[in-house]
Design a protein around this motif. Structure first.
Motif, mmCIF file in Angstrom:
data_model
loop_
_atom_site.group_PDB
_atom_site.id
_atom_site.type_symbol
_atom_site.label_atom_id
_atom_site.label_comp_id
_atom_site.label_asym_id
_atom_site.label_seq_id
_atom_site.Cartn_x
_atom_site.Cartn_y
_atom_site.Cartn_z
ATOM 1 N N SER A 16 0.827 -1.213 0.000
ATOM 2 C CA SER A 16 0.000 0.000 0.000
ATOM 3 C C SER A 16 0.855 1.255 0.000
ATOM 4 N N ILE A 17 1.869 1.235 0.856
ATOM 5 C CA ILE A 17 2.711 2.432 0.960
ATOM 6 C C ILE A 17 3.438 2.690 -0.360
ATOM 7 N N TYR A 18 3.958 1.604 -0.945
ATOM 8 C CA TYR A 18 4.622 1.772 -2.236
ATOM 9 C C TYR A 18 3.638 2.256 -3.296
ATOM 10 N N ALA A 19 2.411 1.742 -3.231
ATOM 11 C CA ALA A 19 1.412 2.130 -4.228
ATOM 12 C C ALA A 19 1.109 3.626 -4.115
ATOM 13 N N LEU A 20 0.991 4.112 -2.873
ATOM 14 C CA LEU A 20 0.724 5.541 -2.682
ATOM 15 C C LEU A 20 1.881 6.380 -3.202
ATOM 16 N N GLY A 21 3.103 5.901 -2.937
ATOM 17 C CA GLY A 21 4.281 6.622 -3.415
ATOM 18 C C GLY A 21 4.339 6.638 -4.933
ATOM 19 N N ALA A 22 4.088 5.476 -5.523
ATOM 20 C CA ALA A 22 4.163 5.363 -6.987
ATOM 21 C C ALA A 22 3.111 6.251 -7.642
ATOM 22 N N LEU A 23 1.961 6.328 -7.003
ATOM 23 C CA LEU A 23 0.883 7.144 -7.541
ATOM 24 C C LEU A 23 1.282 8.620 -7.562
#
Ligand SMILES: Nc1ncnc2c1ncn2[C@@H]1O[C@H](COP(=O)(O)OP(=O)(O)OP(=O)(O)O)[C@@H](O)[C@H]1O
Ligand SMILES: [Mg+2]
Lengths: 304, 240
Positions: A16-23
């Protein structure tokens, strides 16, 4: 069963954290073709903004003492503001520069932010105690899942749904999607370049602030370099996802997070220290297979 | 006072001069055809008006405001709408989203739904697939979409770069019918680039012939189209 559940939640929470960062990175890339390496430093900046400037090891929280209902919006606002400011002061003047120049400048901006923090807070990581009762576990089907992990997953889900709604259902969202695909054409239809880019930076800053809040609660540490590893993984995720593809960024962020958790669990003990070597080998294979990324945006092909 | 006035503009791509001192002027409700061979600078002229490329000299004004050097979104707000060369459909947006994108700048919001209906009437195929992704449309369908999209911005002046490209003759007739209707009912001003002068002859209006970045011939479309001097100028015969 409980073990599987535990791993699943671990994987989702890290992903989730990576997904938020990537977004956050993909949004900016979409409208500006800029890979913003300062993004990780916005995360740290938001965390330090909660503390009284000092060089002591134990942090004295300033606005960090506020009740959550005040603290969260303030930190989100700080994230949006620093992101929008960096657009106005730095990136706006580089819009016609080539992508490499913009990227180098984003590195430079990142160092500037880091060193401003360094000046006020020293380089030592600080202990920071934010909502410690969130680390208490809750029981789900017999598995003991830290409440914060659950919250991280829920928050990410809520953010994704909200962002999707924003992009699909609002005028700003429509303009942003159009600008990401063909900026000049969008402008010829009246879409204001400055407004779209500033909106993208604001949303990206909100995402960075959310990560900052989650990380600070999770680790209990404020570290000037805390955003860097996230930023790097998130960057990798946006590239594998197909630079500019928002769903690609989210999915690949989740995948990398999940993969790192799974490797940690299933690799033989001797191999675990080399987990990242395995992870990034997979990344290389992925890019050899699909050099433009798995979800590379399909732009309107010209056909006659 | 004319609606559009292009005064002595030159446009360079690096060393190459794509336009060399071009001037045109258009009144409201007028039709102007720009023709000329490949590489004459026709598309560049439209792009310069739109603000997508910057003239190296000269000036352009629209509705009494100087627009050269202004960003494209500003020119769009003054009532300039364009169908550029290469169509530039937003492939990831739906057909209706493409059509509605340009309506954000309109002052006459109450007319948007009516105009959308008109576009769907002229191009029923767009209505059928309005919630589908625009990227999957065929070339001809994309052409219909971008013409519809330009009309949805509610322009005073619409510039279309080769409207006939990729369309069946029957559809071309429909497109021109619609444009002329709007010209007569709303005073829409038409600036149309076509490689050939056939349409200009059928439709009437004024015509300029561009070659090598310069206007080499100018006059009434019907008269010019029947004139031997047009063919000579087009192909550059009789020049040294
Ligand atoms: N982006 C660009 N960069 C460099 N040169 C360009 C660019 N666009 C056009 N040119 C050159 O400028 C000149 C004029 O091009 P332009 O596209 O305006 O011609 P045109 O009359 O529209 O031609 P066509 O009938 O082929 O569409 C040509 O020589 C072309 O090669
Ligand atoms: Mg052309």
């Amino acid at each position: 069963m409980t073990a599987v559940l535990q791993i699943l939640f671990d994987a989702l929470a890290v992903g989730s954290i990576y997904a938020l960062g990537a977004l956050g990175i993909a949004l900016i890339f979409g409208v500006m073709r800029l890979v913003n390496f300062a993004h990780g430093d916005y995360i740290a900046f938001c965390v330090f903004a909660m503390l009284v400037p000092s060089t002591d090891v134990v942090a004295i929280v300033l606005i960090g003492k506020l009740p959550a209902i005040l603290l969260i919006p303030i930190i989100l606002l700080i994230g949006a503001v620093i992101s929008v400011l960096s657009e106005m002061l730095v990136f706006r003047h580089l819009r016609n520069a080539n992508p490499a120049t913009m990227m180098i400048c984003s590195f430079a901006l990142g160092f500037v932010i880091q060193h401003v923090l360094l000046m006020f807070y020293s380089s030592r990581p600080k202990a920071i105690n934010l909502w410690s009762n969130l680390s208490l576990p809750v029981e789900i089907f017999g598995a003991r899942i830290p409440l914060l992990q659950l919250l991280t997953i829920i928050i990410t889900f809520v953010i994704l749904v909200a962002l999707m709604w924003f992009l699909k259902r609002t005028r700003y969202g429509l303009e942003m999607r159009a600008a990401a695909e063909d900026f000049t054409m969008a402008r010829m239809l009246g879409v204001r370049a400055n407004r779209v880019i500033m909106t993208a930076f604001a949303v990206s800053g909100l995402l960075a602030a959310s990560i900052g809040l989650i990380l600070a609660t999770q680790t209990g540490v404020a570290d000037i370099r805390m955003g860097m590893p996230i930023m790097l993984v998130a960057f990798v995720a946006t590239v594998i996802g197909g630079l500019g593809s928002l769903p690609g960024a989210v999915i690949c962020g989740l995948l990398i997070g999940a993969a790192s958790v799974l490797l940690q669990v299933f690799l033989p003990l001797d191999a675990r220290p080399f987990r990242d070597a395995f992870l990034y080998s997979a990344v290389i294979l992925c890019l050899l297979w699909r050099p433009d990324g798995i979800f590379a945006p399909r732009s309107a092909k010209q056909r006659v | 006072m004319s609606l559009l006035s292009v005064r002595d503009i030159s446009v360079h791509y690096g060393q190459l001069a794509a336009l060399r001192g071009v001037s045109i002027s258009m009144d409201e409700g007028e039709t102007l055809f720009v023709t000329g061979p490949n590489g004459a600078g026709k598309s560049t002229l439209l792009k310069a008006i739109a603000g997508a490329v910057r003239p190296s000299s000269g000036s352009i004004s629209l509705a009494d405001k100087v627009i050269s050097g202004q960003p494209p979104e500003q020119t769009a707000r003054l009532g300039f709408s364009m169908v550029p060369e290469g169509r530039h459909v937003f492939g990831s947006l739906t057909i209706e989203e493409n059509l509605r994108l340009g309506t954000g700048i309109r002052a006459d919001k109450d007319r948007i739904e009516g105009d959308l209906e008109t576009v769907y009437e002229v191009f029923p195929m767009l209505a059928e697939r309005k919630d589908g992704q625009a990227g999957v449309l065929s070339g001809g369908q994309q052409q219909m979409l971008v013409i519809g999209r330009a009309l949805m911005a509610g322009p005073k002046l619409i510039a279309i770069d080769e409207p006939s490209l990729g369309l069946a003759p029957k559809v071309i007739d429909q497109v021109y019918d619609t444009l002329l209707k709007l010209r007569d009912s709303r005073g829409l001003t038409l600036l149309i680039v076509e490689q050939s002068s056939t349409r200009a002859m059928l439709t009437g209006g004024r015509m300029v012939l561009l070659r090598g970045g310069k206007i080499v011939l100018e006059g009434d479309a019907r008269e010019l189209a029947n004139d031997e001097s047009l063919r000579r100028a087009y192909f550059g015969f009789g020049e040294h």
